[in-house]
Design a protein around this motif. Structure first.
Motif, PDB file in Angstrom:
ATOM      1  N   VAL A   1      -9.846   3.297  -3.828  1.00 25.40           N
ATOM      2  CA  VAL A   1      -8.679   2.680  -4.449  1.00 25.40           C
ATOM      3  C   VAL A   1      -8.453   3.396  -5.774  1.00 25.40           C
ATOM      4  O   VAL A   1      -9.395   3.571  -6.550  1.00 25.40           O
TER       5      VAL A   1
ATOM      6  N   SER B   1      -7.750  -1.242  -0.165  1.00 22.54           N
ATOM      7  CA  SER B   1      -7.284   0.105   0.157  1.00 22.54           C
ATOM      8  C   SER B   1      -5.828   0.131   0.589  1.00 22.54           C
ATOM      9  O   SER B   1      -5.218   1.206   0.641  1.00 22.54           O
ATOM     10  N   ARG B   2      -5.250  -1.024   0.891  1.00 24.12           N
ATOM     11  CA  ARG B   2      -3.850  -1.096   1.304  1.00 24.12           C
ATOM     12  C   ARG B   2      -2.926  -1.476   0.143  1.00 24.12           C
ATOM     13  O   ARG B   2      -1.723  -1.616   0.337  1.00 24.12           O
ATOM     14  N   VAL B   3      -3.499  -1.660  -1.045  1.00 21.02           N
ATOM     15  CA  VAL B   3      -2.687  -1.942  -2.224  1.00 21.02           C
ATOM     16  C   VAL B   3      -2.228  -0.611  -2.810  1.00 21.02           C
ATOM     17  O   VAL B   3      -3.033   0.180  -3.299  1.00 21.02           O
ATOM     18  N   LEU B   4      -0.937  -0.338  -2.747  1.00 20.15           N
ATOM     19  CA  LEU B   4      -0.389   0.943  -3.195  1.00 20.15           C
ATOM     20  C   LEU B   4      -0.141   0.970  -4.700  1.00 20.15           C
ATOM     21  O   LEU B   4      -0.197   2.024  -5.326  1.00 20.15           O
ATOM     22  N   ALA B   5       0.149  -0.188  -5.264  1.00 17.27           N
ATOM     23  CA  ALA B   5       0.379  -0.294  -6.711  1.00 17.27           C
ATOM     24  C   ALA B   5       0.122  -1.741  -7.116  1.00 17.27           C
ATOM     25  O   ALA B   5       0.190  -2.653  -6.283  1.00 17.27           O
TER      26      ALA B   5
ATOM     27  N   HIS C   1       1.966  -4.046  -4.510  1.00 15.42           N
ATOM     28  CA  HIS C   1       2.777  -3.383  -3.487  1.00 15.42           C
ATOM     29  C   HIS C   1       1.845  -3.148  -2.322  1.00 15.42           C
ATOM     30  O   HIS C   1       1.001  -2.241  -2.351  1.00 15.42           O
ATOM     31  N   TYR C   2       1.961  -3.981  -1.286  1.00 17.22           N
ATOM     32  CA  TYR C   2       0.948  -4.056  -0.239  1.00 17.22           C
ATOM     33  C   TYR C   2       1.483  -3.542   1.082  1.00 17.22           C
ATOM     34  O   TYR C   2       2.581  -3.898   1.511  1.00 17.22           O
ATOM     35  N   ALA C   3       0.678  -2.694   1.735  1.00 14.85           N
ATOM     36  CA  ALA C   3       1.048  -2.119   3.034  1.00 14.85           C
ATOM     37  C   ALA C   3       0.233  -2.793   4.124  1.00 14.85           C
ATOM     38  O   ALA C   3      -0.867  -2.344   4.463  1.00 14.85           O
TER      39      ALA C   3
ATOM     40  N   TRP D   1       6.458  -5.768  -2.084  1.00 17.97           N
ATOM     41  CA  TRP D   1       5.899  -6.326  -3.310  1.00 17.97           C
ATOM     42  C   TRP D   1       5.626  -7.807  -3.097  1.00 17.97           C
ATOM     43  O   TRP D   1       6.449  -8.522  -2.539  1.00 17.97           O
TER      44      TRP D   1
ATOM     45  N   VAL E   1      -4.864   1.390 -10.133  1.00 18.11           N
ATOM     46  CA  VAL E   1      -4.574   0.196  -9.332  1.00 18.11           C
ATOM     47  C   VAL E   1      -5.715  -0.801  -9.469  1.00 18.11           C
ATOM     48  O   VAL E   1      -5.509  -2.003  -9.696  1.00 18.11           O
TER      49      VAL E   1
ATOM     50  N   PRO F   1       5.669  -1.507   3.486  1.00 20.98           N
ATOM     51  CA  PRO F   1       5.080  -2.030   2.248  1.00 20.98           C
ATOM     52  C   PRO F   1       6.056  -2.915   1.484  1.00 20.98           C
ATOM     53  O   PRO F   1       7.244  -2.606   1.375  1.00 20.98           O
TER      54      PRO F   1
END
Length: 321
Positions: free
Chosen positions: A142, A204-208, A163-165, A173, A146, A171
């Motif tokens: 990660v 690991s899926r949190v982009l921001a 910002h979750y995928a 917010w 972030v 993805p």
């Protein structure tokens, strides 16, 4: 940040005696140019660091130099609290803080104990990256920026925008109330609430991520272990799971149990094998798990799983005929 780095530089020199600019840059995760600037700053501050020329040269401190710069900062203290396994610090973005904190701990030891402690540390290995079968534990990464936002929001009790995928979704917010962080086998999770409903997010899926100033709506105290157990139970018992009746060689039981979501019944057969009723996430999960056990397991039901395993075995046999 620079002050902490200067302290770490001094402690590295005290511990190793002499280090090149390249070695210091590697340990501090900065450029050699930054190291040279830091050396100049230390000299200007009165720290007796000097350069030795030649093939085996480098930077060193004058013999007998002492420092009281051993106070732990917030992140270093936090890293030590979760350092029962170093993977915890890595998963929560505190790996560099842990390394710096351990340097300060070693520096705080009486000189007569340092060599003993260092030797003891070399004789203890916790959670190696591979097991005896060379199966590698892959830890998810990660970004530090972030992870820092998430960690600060969890500890400060503030709301968090992420910002979750999600799997197979675009993805989006989301604004959540963070409750705690959990790491399991190299994978990190954020336990949170959203609109009053429990949610679990793979880090690991949190982009921001963005820590908000608004206080999070959450209990003042939390039993994180219990919360994780409750969510794990809901995960194992929800969704379109597949129930399988299987016979397994007792020597491979633990492998099957470790792969299944749950084992709901177990008894011994007359021939010494075990008969288990196990739950798997879906059909592919069930087929894969039993295929790994080869002839040490037999699916008794459902019939479609027996057929799938038979067809796969026939394809392999035809390939090597």
């Amino acid at each position: 940040m620079r002050a902490d780095r200067l302290v770490s530089l001094v402690l590295l020199l005290r511990r190793h005696g002499r280090l090149s600019a390249t070695a210091l840059a590697r340990e501090l995760e900065v450029s050699t140019r930054t190291v040279l600037r830091d050396i100049e700053a230390l000299s200007a501050a009165g720290v007796p660091v000097y350069a030795e020329r030649g093939r085996h040269g480098g930077f060193a401190l004058l013999p007998g130099f002492q420092t009281e710069l051993t106070g732990l900062n917030h992140d270093e203290a936090l890293a030590l609290l979760i350092a029962g396994s170093q993977r915890g610090a890595q998963a929560f973005g505190l790996g560099s803080a842990l390394a710096s904190a351990m340097l300060k701990v070693v520096d705080a030891l009486p000189e007569s104990h340092r060599d003993t402690a260092a030797d003891a540390a070399r004789r203890l290995l916790i959670d190696p990256e591979t097991d005896l079968l060379s199966r590698r534990l892959v830890a998810e990464e990660v970004p530090d920026t972030v992870m820092a936002e998430i960690r600060c929001a969890v500890l400060a009790g503030h709301k968090l925008r992420i910002h979750y995928a999600a799997v197979d979704q675009t993805p989006k917010w989301r604004t959540v109330d963070p409750i705690g962080l959990v790491t399991v086998r190299g994978q990190g999770y954020l336990l949170a609430a959203r609109s009053g409903t429990d949610r679990t997010y793979r880090l690991s899926r949190v982009l921001a991520a963005e820590e908000l100033a608004e206080p999070a709506q959450r209990p003042d105290r939390v039993d994180l272990d219990q919360a994780w157990q409750e969510r794990s139970t809901r995960f194992r018992t929800g969704g379109d799971q597949v129930a399988v009746l299987v016979r397994v060689n007792p020597t491979r039981r633990d492998e099957l149990v470790g792969t299944a979501l749950a084992v709901r019944a177990e008894e011994a057969d007359a021939d010494g094998w075990l008969r288990l009723e196990a739950a798997f996430q879906d059909s592919r999960h069930a087929e894969w798990a039993l295929w790994q056990l080869a002839t040490d397991a037999e699916a008794l039901a459902p019939q479609w799983l027996r057929a799938a395993l038979r067809d796969r075995a026939a394809e392999i046999a035809a390939l090597y005929e």
